[in-house]
Design a protein around this motif. Sequence first.
Motif, mmCIF file in Angstrom:
data_model
loop_
_atom_site.group_PDB
_atom_site.id
_atom_site.type_symbol
_atom_site.label_atom_id
_atom_site.label_comp_id
_atom_site.label_asym_id
_atom_site.label_seq_id
_atom_site.Cartn_x
_atom_site.Cartn_y
_atom_site.Cartn_z
ATOM 1 N N UNK A 85 0.819 -1.223 0.000
ATOM 2 C CA UNK A 85 0.000 0.000 0.000
ATOM 3 C C UNK A 85 0.845 1.262 0.000
ATOM 4 N N UNK A 86 1.882 1.249 -0.781
ATOM 5 C CA UNK A 86 2.766 2.414 -0.807
ATOM 6 C C UNK A 86 2.937 2.892 -2.247
ATOM 7 N N UNK A 87 1.837 3.108 -2.936
ATOM 8 C CA UNK A 87 1.865 3.432 -4.361
ATOM 9 C C UNK A 87 3.074 4.251 -4.779
ATOM 10 N N UNK A 88 3.900 3.683 -5.638
ATOM 11 C CA UNK A 88 4.976 4.435 -6.265
ATOM 12 C C UNK A 88 6.311 4.425 -5.552
ATOM 13 N N UNK A 89 6.316 4.213 -4.233
ATOM 14 C CA UNK A 89 7.575 4.365 -3.504
ATOM 15 C C UNK A 89 8.581 3.280 -3.876
ATOM 16 N N UNK B 71 11.881 8.651 0.591
ATOM 17 C CA UNK B 71 10.570 8.963 0.010
ATOM 18 C C UNK B 71 9.483 8.690 1.038
ATOM 19 N N UNK B 72 9.663 7.629 1.786
ATOM 20 C CA UNK B 72 8.663 7.263 2.775
ATOM 21 C C UNK B 72 8.545 8.327 3.867
ATOM 22 N N UNK B 73 9.701 8.801 4.334
ATOM 23 C CA UNK B 73 9.681 9.814 5.392
ATOM 24 C C UNK B 73 9.337 11.177 4.819
ATOM 25 N N UNK B 74 9.894 11.462 3.640
ATOM 26 C CA UNK B 74 9.575 12.666 2.865
ATOM 27 C C UNK B 74 9.933 13.964 3.562
ATOM 28 N N UNK C 294 3.364 8.348 -6.119
ATOM 29 C CA UNK C 294 3.643 8.600 -4.699
ATOM 30 C C UNK C 294 2.841 9.788 -4.201
ATOM 31 N N UNK C 295 2.933 10.884 -4.967
ATOM 32 C CA UNK C 295 2.301 12.114 -4.486
ATOM 33 C C UNK C 295 0.773 12.013 -4.556
ATOM 34 N N UNK D 17 -1.138 9.239 -4.353
ATOM 35 C CA UNK D 17 -1.823 8.198 -3.594
ATOM 36 C C UNK D 17 -1.470 8.113 -2.129
ATOM 37 N N UNK D 18 -0.446 8.839 -1.700
ATOM 38 C CA UNK D 18 -0.085 8.757 -0.297
ATOM 39 C C UNK D 18 -0.383 10.080 0.376
ATOM 40 N N UNK E 24 0.243 11.449 3.229
ATOM 41 C CA UNK E 24 1.273 12.243 3.899
ATOM 42 C C UNK E 24 2.146 12.967 2.889
ATOM 43 N N UNK E 25 2.603 12.194 1.866
ATOM 44 C CA UNK E 25 3.465 12.820 0.869
ATOM 45 C C UNK E 25 2.735 13.926 0.121
ATOM 46 N N UNK F 244 2.522 16.974 2.379
ATOM 47 C CA UNK F 244 3.758 17.743 2.536
ATOM 48 C C UNK F 244 4.224 18.332 1.215
ATOM 49 N N UNK F 245 3.858 17.667 0.089
ATOM 50 C CA UNK F 245 4.201 18.262 -1.212
ATOM 51 C C UNK F 245 3.457 19.574 -1.395
#
Lengths: 172, 287
Positions: free
Chosen positions: A69-73, A132-135, B28-29, B31-32, B34-35, B38-39
């Motif tokens: 469940x971490x789309x793209x990372x 990327x996860x922590x961002x 990433x941006x 679907x997540x 948090x990201x 923050x983006x």
Amino acid sequence: MLTEIFRNIIRFFLLVLVQVLLIKNIELGRFINPFMYVLFIIILPFETPKWLLLFSAFALGIAIDYFYDTAGMHSAACVLMAFVRPGILKLFSPRDGYEFGTQPTVQYLGIPWFLSYAGILIFLHHFFLFFIEVFRFSEFFSTFLRVIISSVFTLLLVVMAQYLFQGKKEQG
Amino acid sequence: MRNLVTFIWKHSFFALFLILESVCMYLVVQNNNFQRASFINSSNQVSASVLTTSKNIEDYFLLKDENEKLATENAQLRAHLKESISAIVNDLDSSKTEYIDPIKKTIYRQKYTYTSAKVVNNSTNRRNNFLTLNKGSKQGVKKNMAVITNTGVVGQVKEVSENFCTVMSLLHSATTINVLLKKDGSFGPLHWDGEDFSFATLSDIPTHVKLIQGDTVVTSPYSTTFPENIMIGTVDSYVQESRKPFFTVKVKLSTEFKKLTYVYIVNNMLKEEQETLENKSETDKKE
């Protein structure tokens, strides 16, 4: 050649399954998150076309992302890893180049070579993935510690897996 | 165009990497949470900081107008201060026995009004210092009106033209202001000895008063020019005059005469009434 492709496809699914069914469920604390599935990218044959390298890494990442469940990372980290792989291979190539028909594994090139080659790739992958996860960079050092420890564990698993499947490799 | 295509073809590996990596980042941006948060947050911060900087620069050009507006508003607000209102006076005939509205019964009488003015000329280094303000008879300024700032007393209007007036500064040999010590009400005249523009001399304070450095000195209520309780300064040091039961006090002035820009001209609306009455009794005495 065809068996080689077939073998890699099987390895792809096997590694994804091992990662999401087995390793994902082992909790070793906050700092240890090994991602053994990168083995697939590490030991793709030397002759793999570059575009195929990127696409297979992308596919692998997407598959893992789907379960985590971490789309793209993961895909981002895998694509980066595939991108630097040719450069790293060139950097560590023996004087007369790689022998045709060999693979970048412990069996063909020995432990020291494999450790440095796989170590760099795994470190890059984990570094990119965790950040990327922590961002954000505010927790730089604790994230960096996670990167280092997890990389060591992944490397350990990757090397162990190679010894486990040693017999098969030598046949192929 | 062909060159571009060859260039991309030559670097197809890198181009493909970029495309795939962008797809990943997009995922990433998108679907997540948090990201994404923050983006958006950091991009907002960038744009906000750019906008803030440009606004800050813009504000400098409007400072002059803004200051004038504020000074005018302050002058209006000062008119509402407790000190500007003489008393609650009962102007209605109290002999009438019929019912009087309790609100109408008490009426506040405005005693002081304020006009803001800009200092267009100023001096501090002469023995007799004057200021010029950009308000004159057209704006209702008259001779002998008091001039103050938010930090203290400035002086008294000396001459008035149509649009300007000159102010005899506190830093003038002829200026004497009646002041008192805020803590016990003992009063005396204050004048400037011509040495340092941040100190003035207060005399005739009786020796039984216990002075402490830092005691507040304000204008006295006996003056018809200055409103009472306007800050003059603080006690800096004092000496007893030889063979006299009085202290001479060195007062540190609270007004920074070097930095005056906006001042208020004070109009005492009851001044004439009070002065006529007082003059009448003076002449009575002489007779």
